[in-house]
Design a protein around this motif. Structure first.
Motif, PDB file in Angstrom:
ATOM      1  N   VAL A   1       0.857  -1.093   0.473  1.00 16.70           N
ATOM      2  CA  VAL A   1       0.184   0.042   0.326  1.00 16.70           C
ATOM      3  C   VAL A   1       1.112   1.091   0.137  1.00 16.70           C
ATOM      4  O   VAL A   1       2.284   0.733   0.815  1.00 16.70           O
ATOM      5  N   VAL A   2       0.726   1.943  -1.314  1.00 14.52           N
ATOM      6  CA  VAL A   2       1.494   3.297  -1.060  1.00 14.52           C
ATOM      7  C   VAL A   2       0.671   4.324  -1.432  1.00 14.52           C
ATOM      8  O   VAL A   2      -0.479   4.685  -1.613  1.00 14.52           O
ATOM      9  N   HIS A   3       0.905   5.869  -0.725  1.00 13.53           N
ATOM     10  CA  HIS A   3       0.613   6.671  -1.024  1.00 13.53           C
ATOM     11  C   HIS A   3       1.260   7.869  -1.838  1.00 13.53           C
ATOM     12  O   HIS A   3       2.477   7.214  -2.672  1.00 13.53           O
ATOM     13  N   THR A   4       0.317   9.369  -2.524  1.00 18.11           N
ATOM     14  CA  THR A   4       1.091  10.247  -3.250  1.00 18.11           C
ATOM     15  C   THR A   4       1.837  11.186  -3.261  1.00 18.11           C
ATOM     16  O   THR A   4       1.651  12.126  -3.601  1.00 18.11           O
ATOM     17  N   SER A   5       1.620  11.395  -1.727  1.00 22.10           N
ATOM     18  CA  SER A   5       2.265  11.877  -0.788  1.00 22.10           C
ATOM     19  C   SER A   5       3.249  13.523  -1.195  1.00 22.10           C
ATOM     20  O   SER A   5       4.012  12.130  -0.795  1.00 22.10           O
ATOM     21  N   GLY A   6       3.593  14.284  -1.380  1.00 20.79           N
ATOM     22  CA  GLY A   6       4.684  14.906  -1.029  1.00 20.79           C
ATOM     23  C   GLY A   6       5.616  15.430   0.279  1.00 20.79           C
ATOM     24  O   GLY A   6       6.281  15.840   0.509  1.00 20.79           O
ATOM     25  N   THR A   7       4.358  14.926   0.887  1.00 21.75           N
ATOM     26  CA  THR A   7       4.734  15.599   2.681  1.00 21.75           C
ATOM     27  C   THR A   7       4.852  14.347   3.572  1.00 21.75           C
ATOM     28  O   THR A   7       5.476  14.596   4.672  1.00 21.75           O
ATOM     29  N   ALA A   8       3.665  13.337   3.757  1.00 23.83           N
ATOM     30  CA  ALA A   8       2.910  12.866   4.428  1.00 23.83           C
ATOM     31  C   ALA A   8       4.659  11.263   4.242  1.00 23.83           C
ATOM     32  O   ALA A   8       4.712  11.179   3.347  1.00 23.83           O
ATOM     33  N   SER A   9       5.087  11.496   5.564  1.00 25.45           N
ATOM     34  CA  SER A   9       5.550  10.361   6.166  1.00 25.45           C
ATOM     35  C   SER A   9       5.491   9.051   5.444  1.00 25.45           C
ATOM     36  O   SER A   9       4.362   8.424   5.637  1.00 25.45           O
ATOM     37  N   LEU A  10       6.668   8.220   5.287  1.00 20.29           N
ATOM     38  CA  LEU A  10       5.709   6.562   4.998  1.00 20.29           C
ATOM     39  C   LEU A  10       5.031   6.427   6.128  1.00 20.29           C
ATOM     40  O   LEU A  10       4.201   5.138   6.418  1.00 20.29           O
ATOM     41  N   ASP A  11       5.777   6.177   7.249  1.00 17.66           N
ATOM     42  CA  ASP A  11       5.112   5.948   8.731  1.00 17.66           C
ATOM     43  C   ASP A  11       3.426   6.394   8.712  1.00 17.66           C
ATOM     44  O   ASP A  11       2.391   5.562   9.941  1.00 17.66           O
ATOM     45  N   THR A  12       2.576   7.652   7.479  1.00 14.68           N
ATOM     46  CA  THR A  12       1.826   7.401   7.780  1.00 14.68           C
ATOM     47  C   THR A  12       0.405   6.650   7.185  1.00 14.68           C
ATOM     48  O   THR A  12      -0.513   6.369   7.974  1.00 14.68           O
ATOM     49  N   LEU A  13       1.154   5.993   6.584  1.00 13.80           N
ATOM     50  CA  LEU A  13       0.285   4.360   6.681  1.00 13.80           C
ATOM     51  C   LEU A  13       0.331   3.714   7.503  1.00 13.80           C
ATOM     52  O   LEU A  13       1.114   3.426   8.198  1.00 13.80           O
ATOM     53  N   ASP A  14      -0.997   2.640   7.745  1.00 14.49           N
ATOM     54  CA  ASP A  14      -0.804   1.558   9.112  1.00 14.49           C
ATOM     55  C   ASP A  14      -0.110   0.831   8.805  1.00 14.49           C
ATOM     56  O   ASP A  14       0.289  -0.106   7.352  1.00 14.49           O
ATOM     57  N   SER A  15       0.267   0.156   9.406  1.00 13.54           N
ATOM     58  CA  SER A  15       1.600  -0.424   9.315  1.00 13.54           C
ATOM     59  C   SER A  15       0.821  -2.433   9.371  1.00 13.54           C
ATOM     60  O   SER A  15       2.571  -3.037   8.684  1.00 13.54           O
ATOM     61  N   LYS A  16      -0.220  -2.779   9.236  1.00 15.16           N
ATOM     62  CA  LYS A  16       0.048  -4.174   9.062  1.00 15.16           C
ATOM     63  C   LYS A  16      -0.315  -4.359   7.571  1.00 15.16           C
ATOM     64  O   LYS A  16      -0.243  -5.213   7.048  1.00 15.16           O
ATOM     65  N   ASN A  17       0.101  -3.553   6.648  1.00 15.41           N
ATOM     66  CA  ASN A  17       0.617  -3.781   5.544  1.00 15.41           C
ATOM     67  C   ASN A  17       2.031  -3.043   4.834  1.00 15.41           C
ATOM     68  O   ASN A  17       2.406  -2.072   6.118  1.00 15.41           O
ATOM     69  N   ARG A  18       2.536  -3.890   4.093  1.00 19.52           N
ATOM     70  CA  ARG A  18       3.439  -3.387   3.393  1.00 19.52           C
ATOM     71  C   ARG A  18       3.511  -1.984   2.720  1.00 19.52           C
ATOM     72  O   ARG A  18       2.462  -1.821   2.176  1.00 19.52           O
ATOM     73  N   ARG A  19       4.167  -1.204   3.441  1.00 18.97           N
ATOM     74  CA  ARG A  19       4.387  -0.210   2.890  1.00 18.97           C
ATOM     75  C   ARG A  19       5.164   0.915   2.092  1.00 18.97           C
ATOM     76  O   ARG A  19       6.694   1.153   1.656  1.00 18.97           O
ATOM     77  N   GLY A  20       4.860   1.901   1.300  1.00 16.92           N
ATOM     78  CA  GLY A  20       5.751   2.930   0.567  1.00 16.92           C
ATOM     79  C   GLY A  20       4.827   3.871   0.265  1.00 16.92           C
ATOM     80  O   GLY A  20       3.632   4.798  -0.170  1.00 16.92           O
ATOM     81  N   VAL A  21       5.994   4.789  -1.238  1.00 19.65           N
ATOM     82  CA  VAL A  21       5.416   6.244  -1.513  1.00 19.65           C
ATOM     83  C   VAL A  21       5.557   5.820  -2.840  1.00 19.65           C
ATOM     84  O   VAL A  21       6.692   5.539  -3.429  1.00 19.65           O
ATOM     85  N   PHE A  22       5.073   6.636  -3.496  1.00 21.85           N
ATOM     86  CA  PHE A  22       4.578   6.723  -5.237  1.00 21.85           C
ATOM     87  C   PHE A  22       4.107   8.050  -5.549  1.00 21.85           C
ATOM     88  O   PHE A  22       2.903   8.578  -5.355  1.00 21.85           O
ATOM     89  N   TYR A  23       4.962   8.960  -4.929  1.00 30.41           N
ATOM     90  CA  TYR A  23       5.114  10.657  -4.717  1.00 30.41           C
ATOM     91  C   TYR A  23       5.361  10.784  -6.405  1.00 30.41           C
ATOM     92  O   TYR A  23       6.589  10.936  -7.088  1.00 30.41           O
ATOM     93  N   PRO A  24       4.605  11.538  -7.415  1.00 32.97           N
ATOM     94  CA  PRO A  24       4.771  12.627  -8.712  1.00 32.97           C
ATOM     95  C   PRO A  24       5.151  14.089  -8.639  1.00 32.97           C
ATOM     96  O   PRO A  24       3.953  14.209  -7.436  1.00 32.97           O
ATOM     97  N   LEU A  25       5.784  13.940  -9.148  1.00 34.37           N
ATOM     98  CA  LEU A  25       6.175  16.041  -8.620  1.00 34.37           C
ATOM     99  C   LEU A  25       5.665  16.321  -9.954  1.00 34.37           C
ATOM    100  O   LEU A  25       6.899  16.545 -10.310  1.00 34.37           O
ATOM    101  N   GLN A  26       4.728  16.687  -9.472  1.00 33.93           N
ATOM    102  CA  GLN A  26       3.912  17.942 -10.234  1.00 33.93           C
ATOM    103  C   GLN A  26       3.044  18.610 -10.044  1.00 33.93           C
ATOM    104  O   GLN A  26       2.320  18.196  -8.735  1.00 33.93           O
ATOM    105  N   THR A  27       2.481  19.536 -11.004  1.00 33.96           N
ATOM    106  CA  THR A  27       1.272  20.298 -10.274  1.00 33.96           C
ATOM    107  C   THR A  27       0.060  19.549 -11.071  1.00 33.96           C
ATOM    108  O   THR A  27      -0.208  19.770 -12.626  1.00 33.96           O
ATOM    109  N   PHE A  28      -0.935  19.359 -10.940  1.00 30.01           N
ATOM    110  CA  PHE A  28      -2.473  18.888 -11.323  1.00 30.01           C
ATOM    111  C   PHE A  28      -3.277  19.954 -11.263  1.00 30.01           C
ATOM    112  O   PHE A  28      -3.609  20.010 -10.056  1.00 30.01           O
TER     113      PHE A  28
END
Length: 253
Positions: A84-111
Protein backbone atom coordinates in the motif's frame (compact mmCIF):
# COMPACT_ATOMS: atom_id res chain seq x y z
CA UNK A 1 1.57 -7.35 -15.74
CA UNK A 2 1.13 -5.51 -12.44
CA UNK A 3 -2.42 -5.30 -11.15
CA UNK A 4 -3.34 -2.01 -9.45
CA UNK A 5 -6.12 -0.66 -7.25
CA UNK A 6 -6.36 3.10 -6.96
CA UNK A 7 -7.99 4.82 -3.98
CA UNK A 8 -9.32 8.33 -4.62
CA UNK A 9 -11.04 10.41 -7.28
CA UNK A 10 -9.29 13.80 -7.17
CA UNK A 11 -6.85 15.39 -9.62
CA UNK A 12 -3.91 13.07 -8.95
CA UNK A 13 -6.08 9.95 -9.02
CA UNK A 14 -7.74 10.88 -12.30
CA UNK A 15 -4.47 11.74 -14.02
CA UNK A 16 -2.92 8.45 -12.85
CA UNK A 17 -5.91 6.49 -14.15
CA UNK A 18 -5.44 8.09 -17.58
CA UNK A 19 -1.71 7.37 -17.55
CA UNK A 20 -2.10 3.73 -16.47
CA UNK A 21 -4.69 3.19 -19.21
CA UNK A 22 -1.93 3.84 -21.77
CA UNK A 23 0.56 1.43 -20.17
CA UNK A 24 0.86 -2.11 -21.53
CA UNK A 25 2.40 -3.41 -18.30
CA UNK A 26 -0.30 -2.11 -15.93
CA UNK A 27 -3.81 -3.44 -15.35
CA UNK A 28 -6.19 -1.11 -13.52
CA UNK A 29 -8.28 -3.71 -11.71
CA UNK A 30 -10.29 -1.44 -9.44
CA UNK A 31 -10.74 2.06 -8.10
CA UNK A 32 -12.31 3.25 -4.87
CA UNK A 33 -14.33 6.46 -4.75
CA UNK A 34 -16.88 7.65 -2.22
CA UNK A 35 -19.01 8.70 -5.21
CA UNK A 36 -18.97 6.45 -8.28
CA UNK A 37 -19.95 9.34 -10.52
CA UNK A 38 -16.60 11.00 -9.93
CA UNK A 39 -14.82 8.32 -12.00
CA UNK A 40 -17.42 6.93 -14.40
CA UNK A 41 -16.09 9.13 -17.21
CA UNK A 42 -12.78 7.25 -16.91
CA UNK A 43 -13.70 3.71 -15.80
CA UNK A 44 -16.54 1.23 -16.20
CA UNK A 45 -18.96 1.42 -13.32
CA UNK A 46 -18.25 -2.22 -12.41
CA UNK A 47 -14.60 -1.31 -11.85
CA UNK A 48 -15.46 1.31 -9.21
CA UNK A 49 -16.33 0.46 -5.62
CA UNK A 50 -17.56 2.64 -2.77
CA UNK A 51 -17.00 -0.01 -0.11
CA UNK A 52 -13.57 -0.91 1.28
CA UNK A 53 -14.78 -4.42 2.10
CA UNK A 54 -15.20 -5.04 -1.64
CA UNK A 55 -11.59 -4.32 -2.53
CA UNK A 56 -10.13 -7.05 -4.72
CA UNK A 57 -6.68 -8.59 -4.31
CA UNK A 58 -4.11 -6.81 -6.46
CA UNK A 59 -0.34 -6.29 -6.50
CA UNK A 60 -0.44 -2.64 -5.49
CA UNK A 61 -2.86 -0.22 -3.80
CA UNK A 62 -2.24 3.45 -4.49
CA UNK A 63 -3.84 5.94 -2.10
CA UNK A 64 -4.33 9.27 -3.88
CA UNK A 65 -6.30 11.30 -1.34
CA UNK A 66 -5.67 14.44 0.72
CA UNK A 67 -2.80 14.18 3.23
CA UNK A 68 -5.18 14.44 6.18
CA UNK A 69 -7.10 11.37 5.01
CA UNK A 70 -4.20 9.00 4.27
CA UNK A 71 -3.90 7.46 7.75
CA UNK A 72 -7.63 6.88 8.16
CA UNK A 73 -8.00 5.41 4.67
CA UNK A 74 -5.11 2.99 5.17
CA UNK A 75 -6.68 1.74 8.40
CA UNK A 76 -9.85 0.74 6.56
CA UNK A 77 -8.21 -1.82 4.27
CA UNK A 78 -9.67 -5.25 5.17
CA UNK A 79 -6.41 -7.16 4.59
CA UNK A 80 -2.78 -7.40 5.70
CA UNK A 81 0.72 -7.73 4.19
CA UNK A 82 -0.13 -6.17 0.83
CA UNK A 83 1.76 -3.30 -0.79
CA UNK A 84 0.00 0.00 0.00
CA UNK A 85 1.47 3.35 -1.02
CA UNK A 86 0.45 7.00 -0.96
CA UNK A 87 1.15 9.83 -3.43
CA UNK A 88 1.82 12.65 -0.95
CA UNK A 89 4.77 15.01 -1.12
CA UNK A 90 4.85 15.61 2.64
CA UNK A 91 3.30 12.66 4.49
CA UNK A 92 5.90 10.18 5.76
CA UNK A 93 5.86 6.51 4.94
CA UNK A 94 4.86 5.87 8.57
CA UNK A 95 1.54 7.65 7.97
CA UNK A 96 0.30 4.41 6.43
CA UNK A 97 -1.07 1.67 8.69
CA UNK A 98 1.67 -0.83 9.55
CA UNK A 99 -0.54 -3.89 8.94
CA UNK A 100 0.46 -3.66 5.27
CA UNK A 101 3.78 -3.22 3.45
CA UNK A 102 4.23 0.51 3.03
CA UNK A 103 5.59 2.77 0.34
CA UNK A 104 5.45 6.15 -1.37
CA UNK A 105 4.66 6.79 -5.04
CA UNK A 106 5.01 10.57 -5.38
CA UNK A 107 4.71 12.28 -8.78
CA UNK A 108 6.35 15.69 -8.45
CA UNK A 109 4.09 17.80 -10.63
CA UNK A 110 1.17 20.22 -10.40
CA UNK A 111 -2.14 18.70 -11.50
CA UNK A 112 -5.27 20.53 -12.63
CA UNK A 113 -8.48 18.87 -13.77
CA UNK A 114 -8.70 20.66 -17.10
CA UNK A 115 -5.00 20.47 -18.04
CA UNK A 116 -3.58 17.27 -19.50
CA UNK A 117 -0.04 16.33 -18.50
CA UNK A 118 2.65 14.23 -20.16
CA UNK A 119 3.70 11.69 -17.54
CA UNK A 120 6.82 10.68 -19.46
CA UNK A 121 8.66 13.73 -18.12
CA UNK A 122 7.21 13.77 -14.59
CA UNK A 123 9.70 12.75 -11.86
CA UNK A 124 8.46 9.97 -9.59
CA UNK A 125 9.92 9.82 -6.07
CA UNK A 126 9.74 6.31 -4.62
CA UNK A 127 10.22 4.89 -1.14
CA UNK A 128 9.53 1.44 0.32
CA UNK A 129 10.45 -0.63 3.35
CA UNK A 130 12.12 -3.40 1.33
CA UNK A 131 13.88 -3.90 -2.01
CA UNK A 132 11.32 -6.25 -3.57
CA UNK A 133 8.53 -3.72 -3.06
CA UNK A 134 10.75 -0.98 -4.47
CA UNK A 135 11.20 -3.08 -7.61
CA UNK A 136 7.42 -3.22 -8.04
CA UNK A 137 7.03 0.54 -7.63
CA UNK A 138 9.95 1.19 -9.96
CA UNK A 139 8.37 -0.99 -12.66
CA UNK A 140 5.06 0.83 -12.31
CA UNK A 141 6.68 4.27 -12.37
CA UNK A 142 8.89 3.45 -15.37
CA UNK A 143 5.86 2.21 -17.28
CA UNK A 144 4.58 5.80 -17.45
CA UNK A 145 7.64 7.99 -16.73
CA UNK A 146 11.25 8.30 -17.83
CA UNK A 147 12.28 9.96 -14.56
CA UNK A 148 12.31 7.81 -11.41
CA UNK A 149 14.23 8.45 -8.17
CA UNK A 150 14.66 6.68 -4.79
CA UNK A 151 13.82 9.44 -2.29
CA UNK A 152 13.49 9.15 1.51
CA UNK A 153 10.65 10.73 3.49
CA UNK A 154 13.00 13.45 4.76
CA UNK A 155 14.29 14.21 1.27
CA UNK A 156 10.73 14.31 -0.05
CA UNK A 157 9.83 16.98 2.52
CA UNK A 158 12.71 19.11 1.21
CA UNK A 159 11.53 18.59 -2.35
CA UNK A 160 7.96 19.51 -1.50
CA UNK A 161 8.93 22.73 0.28
CA UNK A 162 11.17 23.61 -2.67
CA UNK A 163 8.30 22.87 -5.05
CA UNK A 164 6.05 25.31 -3.18
CA UNK A 165 8.63 28.05 -3.72
CA UNK A 166 9.25 27.36 -7.41
CA UNK A 167 5.64 26.56 -8.30
CA UNK A 168 2.93 27.84 -5.94
CA UNK A 169 4.68 31.01 -4.83
CA UNK A 170 5.88 31.79 -8.35
CA UNK A 171 2.36 31.38 -9.70
CA UNK A 172 1.08 33.76 -7.01
CA UNK A 173 3.60 36.33 -8.21
CA UNK A 174 2.20 35.85 -11.73
CA UNK A 175 -1.22 36.66 -10.26
CA UNK A 176 0.10 39.84 -8.64
CA UNK A 177 1.71 40.84 -11.92
CA UNK A 178 -1.58 40.32 -13.72
CA UNK A 179 -3.46 42.37 -11.10
CA UNK A 180 -1.04 45.28 -11.59
CA UNK A 181 -1.43 45.01 -15.36
CA UNK A 182 -5.23 44.85 -15.14
CA UNK A 183 -5.31 47.85 -12.80
CA UNK A 184 -3.52 49.94 -15.41
CA UNK A 185 -5.14 48.45 -18.54
CA UNK A 186 -1.96 46.75 -19.74
CA UNK A 187 -2.31 43.33 -21.46
CA UNK A 188 -0.76 40.61 -19.29
CA UNK A 189 0.08 38.79 -22.55
CA UNK A 190 3.04 41.16 -22.98
CA UNK A 191 4.76 39.54 -19.97
CA UNK A 192 4.39 35.92 -21.12
CA UNK A 193 7.53 35.78 -23.31
CA UNK A 194 9.52 37.10 -20.32
CA UNK A 195 8.00 34.45 -18.05
CA UNK A 196 8.84 31.70 -20.55
CA UNK A 197 12.42 32.94 -21.10
CA UNK A 198 13.05 33.04 -17.34
CA UNK A 199 11.74 29.49 -16.92
CA UNK A 200 13.79 28.18 -19.84
CA UNK A 201 16.97 29.85 -18.60
CA UNK A 202 17.38 27.47 -15.66
CA UNK A 203 17.86 24.60 -18.14
CA UNK A 204 21.35 26.01 -18.81
CA UNK A 205 22.01 28.25 -15.78
CA UNK A 206 21.51 27.73 -12.06
CA UNK A 207 18.99 30.15 -10.49
CA UNK A 208 21.68 32.32 -8.88
CA UNK A 209 23.37 32.81 -12.26
CA UNK A 210 20.05 33.56 -13.96
CA UNK A 211 19.02 36.25 -11.46
CA UNK A 212 18.65 39.75 -12.95
CA UNK A 213 16.76 42.93 -12.05
CA UNK A 214 17.11 46.02 -9.87
CA UNK A 215 17.68 44.08 -6.63
CA UNK A 216 20.52 42.10 -8.21
CA UNK A 217 22.07 45.33 -9.55
CA UNK A 218 21.44 47.22 -6.30
CA UNK A 219 19.59 49.82 -8.36
CA UNK A 220 18.16 51.76 -5.41
CA UNK A 221 16.56 54.47 -7.57
CA UNK A 222 14.48 51.96 -9.52
CA UNK A 223 13.55 50.08 -6.35
CA UNK A 224 12.30 53.27 -4.69
CA UNK A 225 10.39 54.26 -7.83
CA UNK A 226 8.64 50.90 -7.88
CA UNK A 227 7.73 51.13 -4.19
CA UNK A 228 6.32 54.63 -4.65
CA UNK A 229 4.29 53.45 -7.63
CA UNK A 230 2.69 50.49 -5.82
CA UNK A 231 -0.45 51.45 -3.89
CA UNK A 232 -1.30 48.00 -2.54
CA UNK A 233 0.42 47.47 0.83
CA UNK A 234 0.56 43.69 0.41
CA UNK A 235 2.30 44.08 -2.95
CA UNK A 236 4.73 46.58 -1.41
CA UNK A 237 5.61 44.23 1.44
CA UNK A 238 6.19 41.32 -0.94
CA UNK A 239 8.36 43.52 -3.18
CA UNK A 240 10.45 44.65 -0.19
CA UNK A 241 10.86 41.11 1.17
CA UNK A 242 11.92 39.61 -2.15
CA UNK A 243 14.27 42.52 -2.86
CA UNK A 244 15.97 42.04 0.52
CA UNK A 245 16.21 38.29 -0.06
CA UNK A 246 17.88 38.73 -3.47
CA UNK A 247 20.32 41.28 -2.08
CA UNK A 248 21.11 39.10 0.93
CA UNK A 249 21.81 35.94 -1.09
CA UNK A 250 24.07 37.24 -3.80
CA UNK A 251 26.53 39.90 -4.81
CA UNK A 252 24.97 43.13 -5.99
CA UNK A 253 26.24 45.00 -9.01
Amino acid sequence: MIRITLIGSGNVAQHLIKAFAKSESIEMVQAFSRQKEALTHLLDSDTITTDFSNLKETDLYIIAVSDNAIAEVSKQFPFQNRLVVHTSGTASLDTLDSKNRRGVFYPLQTFSKNKEVDFSGIPFCLETENESDYAILETVAKSISNSVFPISSEQRKALHVSAVFVNNFTNHLYQIGQEICDEHQVPFEILKPLIQETAQKINILNPAEAQTGPAKRNDSNTIETHLEYLTNENQKNIYKLLTQSIQHNGKTF
